[in-house]
Scaffold this motif. Structure first.
Motif, mmCIF file in Angstrom:
data_model
loop_
_atom_site.group_PDB
_atom_site.id
_atom_site.type_symbol
_atom_site.label_atom_id
_atom_site.label_comp_id
_atom_site.label_asym_id
_atom_site.label_seq_id
_atom_site.Cartn_x
_atom_site.Cartn_y
_atom_site.Cartn_z
ATOM 1 N N PRO A 57 74.378 15.428 -98.846
ATOM 2 C CA PRO A 57 73.471 14.109 -99.089
ATOM 3 C C PRO A 57 72.345 14.032 -100.570
ATOM 4 C CG PRO A 57 72.319 15.167 -97.639
ATOM 5 C CD PRO A 57 73.858 15.854 -97.505
ATOM 6 N N SER A 58 72.422 12.925 -101.355
ATOM 7 C CA SER A 58 71.871 13.213 -102.155
ATOM 8 C C SER A 58 70.437 12.588 -102.240
ATOM 9 C CB SER A 58 72.430 12.047 -103.323
ATOM 10 O OG SER A 58 71.824 10.223 -102.422
ATOM 11 N N GLN A 59 70.008 13.391 -103.135
ATOM 12 C CA GLN A 59 67.618 13.077 -103.221
ATOM 13 C C GLN A 59 67.995 10.672 -103.130
ATOM 14 O OE1 GLN A 59 65.571 15.408 -105.235
ATOM 15 N NE2 GLN A 59 64.125 12.950 -105.771
ATOM 16 N N GLN A 70 71.918 21.731 -98.765
ATOM 17 C CA GLN A 70 73.569 20.927 -98.544
ATOM 18 C C GLN A 70 74.250 20.557 -100.004
ATOM 19 O OE1 GLN A 70 74.018 19.061 -95.653
ATOM 20 N NE2 GLN A 70 73.549 20.008 -93.579
ATOM 21 N N SER A 71 73.189 20.972 -100.837
ATOM 22 C CA SER A 71 73.694 20.617 -101.941
ATOM 23 C C SER A 71 75.204 20.501 -103.157
ATOM 24 C CB SER A 71 72.549 21.143 -103.232
ATOM 25 O OG SER A 71 71.881 22.328 -103.155
ATOM 26 N N SER A 102 64.056 21.479 -105.102
ATOM 27 C CA SER A 102 63.243 22.027 -103.561
ATOM 28 C C SER A 102 61.693 20.984 -103.998
ATOM 29 C CB SER A 102 62.558 22.748 -103.388
ATOM 30 O OG SER A 102 64.232 23.777 -102.602
ATOM 31 N N ASN A 103 61.168 21.706 -105.599
ATOM 32 C CA ASN A 103 59.975 20.787 -106.252
ATOM 33 C C ASN A 103 59.971 19.494 -105.765
ATOM 34 O OD1 ASN A 103 58.256 22.899 -105.596
ATOM 35 N ND2 ASN A 103 59.029 23.830 -107.228
ATOM 36 N N ALA A 104 61.265 18.968 -106.301
ATOM 37 C CA ALA A 104 61.437 16.882 -106.641
ATOM 38 C C ALA A 104 61.718 17.034 -105.186
ATOM 39 C CB ALA A 104 62.735 17.262 -106.878
ATOM 40 N N MET A 105 62.252 17.333 -103.941
ATOM 41 C CA MET A 105 62.414 16.762 -102.749
ATOM 42 C C MET A 105 60.820 16.239 -102.321
ATOM 43 S SD MET A 105 63.761 15.439 -100.749
ATOM 44 C CE MET A 105 65.352 15.438 -100.838
ATOM 45 N N ALA A 106 60.076 17.806 -101.928
ATOM 46 C CA ALA A 106 58.453 17.706 -101.529
ATOM 47 C C ALA A 106 58.015 16.308 -101.966
ATOM 48 C CB ALA A 106 58.040 18.557 -102.219
ATOM 49 N N GLU A 107 58.155 16.300 -103.746
ATOM 50 C CA GLU A 107 56.877 15.488 -104.704
ATOM 51 C C GLU A 107 58.047 13.809 -104.371
ATOM 52 O OE1 GLU A 107 57.562 16.165 -108.170
ATOM 53 O OE2 GLU A 107 57.039 17.583 -108.539
#
Length: 239
Positions: A117-119, A110-111, A161-166
């Motif tokens: 919603p922000s990270q 949804q970015s 996506s990588n940042a969210m997983a981390e």
């Protein structure tokens, strides 16, 4: 229901922390209640059976046919801030011993929308929600990160996506809760197992975002396996 998954050269990463509350309930008597909190891959999309019901049916025969209920509290399109606001009514009120909380996907997807919603908002809500779930002292927590699907690995989304997983992994470490690494597992299905996205993604989804029936089923098998592994280590008989 088939209770034997296809043999593929990819296994989920085991849970780091013992499911002590679930183990205590299983060593007692009476029904066992779990809650699955999340968005559409928890709630179910279209006519694809969602993973919570599949998981319920996979656990029961392996645990002496104890009455195990996996309550589905997924709501399509939601992210951690809204899910956090539902914890009191949709989770704590059910007195579960285990909560599986699926987060991260909608924050990335949804970015491009208005007021996404922000990270930071997502991670802040996740931390608050974990504290709320931990307060009774009777609930084991398993976080589930985002899915590895084409919509989340485009040039425009892969970094997020990588940042969210981390970030989710960081919260799991900080709060000492379990993490089911779905993003990594699905990536290995694709890269090592050689399962195509045509098999992993709902063929009716032109956004290439939602899991297929095959992927939903495999997710339930993987969750069953990591849960049973933890139970064996805790001395619970598993058939």
């Amino acid at each position: 229901m088939n209770t034997t998954p296809p043999q593929i050269p990819v296994q989920p990463i085991r849970l780091e922390h013992r499911l002590s509350n679930l183990i205590a309930r299983l060593k007692g008597t009476g029904p066992i209640r779990m809650v699955a909190l999340g968005s559409s891959s928890t709630a179910g999309e279209g006519d694809i059976p969602p993973y919570p019901h599949r998981l319920e049916m996979l656990l029961r025969p392996r645990l002496s046919n104890r009455r195990i209920d996996v309550l589905n509290r997924g709501f399509g399109g939601e992210e951690a801030p809204k899910e956090c606001s539902r914890i009191a009514d949709d989770v704590l009120a059910e007195n579960p011993c285990l909560v599986i909380w699926q987060i991260g996907t909608n924050c990335v997807w949804q970015s491009a929308a208005d007021n996404p919603p922000s990270q930071k908002d997502t991670i802040d809500a996740l931390e608050r929600g974990i504290d709320q779930l931990k307060k009774p002292g009777t609930i084991d927590i398993v976080l589930m990160d985002l899915q590895y699907v084409p919509a989340l690995i485009t040039p425009a989304t892969i970094d997020a996506s990588n940042a969210m997983a981390e970030a989710i992994a960081g919260v799991a470490r900080q709060k000492s809760v379990n993490l089911f690494r779905r993003f990594d597992l699905m990536r290995r299905w694709n890269e090592i197992g050689r399962f195509s996205f045509e098999q992993m993604v709902n063929p009716t989804d032109d956004k290439r975002l939602h899991q297929s029936e095959w992927a939903s089923g495999m997710l339930a098998f993987a969750l069953r396996d990591v849960i049973l592994d933890s139970l064996r280590k805790g001395g619970v008989p598993v058939s």
